[in-house]
Design an enzyme around this catalytic site. Structure first.
Site, PDB file in Angstrom:
ATOM      1  CB  CYS A   1      -0.886  -0.022   1.245  1.00 32.26           C
ATOM      2  SG  CYS A   1      -1.876   1.469   1.442  1.00 32.26           S
TER       3      CYS A   1
ATOM      4  CB  CYS B   1      -0.566   2.286   5.679  1.00 30.54           C
ATOM      5  SG  CYS B   1      -1.213   0.687   5.145  1.00 30.54           S
TER       6      CYS B   1
ATOM      7  CB  CYS C   1      -4.329   2.960   5.802  1.00 27.86           C
ATOM      8  SG  CYS C   1      -4.236   2.855   4.006  1.00 27.86           S
TER       9      CYS C   1
ATOM     10  CB  CYS D   1      -5.269  -0.548   2.308  1.00 28.27           C
ATOM     11  SG  CYS D   1      -4.059  -0.949   3.572  1.00 28.27           S
TER      12      CYS D   1
ATOM     13  CB  CYS E   1      -9.221  -4.061 -11.693  1.00 26.60           C
ATOM     14  SG  CYS E   1      -8.767  -2.876 -12.947  1.00 26.60           S
TER      15      CYS E   1
END
Ligand SMILES: [Zn+2]
Length: 144
Positions: A60, A63, A111, A108, A131
């Site tokens: 990510c 984070c 976060c 995510c 995607c």
């Protein structure tokens, strides 16, 4: 706080990593912020991660949580980095009713940053196509 409170989830939900929108703006580039915090979509074919072929892990961009392994990546031909499965517990989904469509939004788990959408037209073994916006992720090659 009203008697019945708000039930519609996302914005009430708390995540392990949280910052004010001002802080996120400072931490992220303009394009990262637009995608991760405002549910934007990058232009197809613009992310170098779409063509990333090395062995490693996709994290990510907000984070640093590990989200996908290169082993779960496939070339969907869409111009967005695509995966048939995330790392266990790495992402969560919600229903996205924007643009007159019902889609499954992917974010995510650590976060809450928006990553992309998941569709049912992926390859085996899952049949899923995650995607993703490349700008919402960072690739870390495995060191050997
Ligand atoms: Zn994150």
């Amino acid at each position: 706080m009203g008697l019945f409170g708000s039930t519609s989830a996302r914005h009430d939900k708390t995540f392990e990593v949280e910052h004010s929108e001002e802080e996120w703006r400072r931490r992220l580039t303009r394009e990262q912020y637009r995608v991760l915090r405002e549910h934007g979509t990058e232009r197809a074919g613009t992310s170098p991660l779409d063509r990333e072929k090395r062995t490693g892990t996709f994290h990510c961009a907000a984070c640093e949580a590990p989200l996908y392994s290169s082993e779960q990546k496939f070339d969907s031909g869409t111009g967005w980095p695509s995966f048939w499965r995330p790392l266990e517990g790495a992402v969560e989904t919600s229903t996205d009713r924007s643009f007159f469509m019902v889609r499954t939004e992917v974010h995510c788990a650590r976060c809450g940053g928006h990553l992309g959408h998941v569709f049912n037209d992926g390859p085996p073994p899952t049949g899923l196509r995650y995607c993703m916006n490349g700008v919402a992720m960072r690739f870390k090659p495995t060191e050997d």
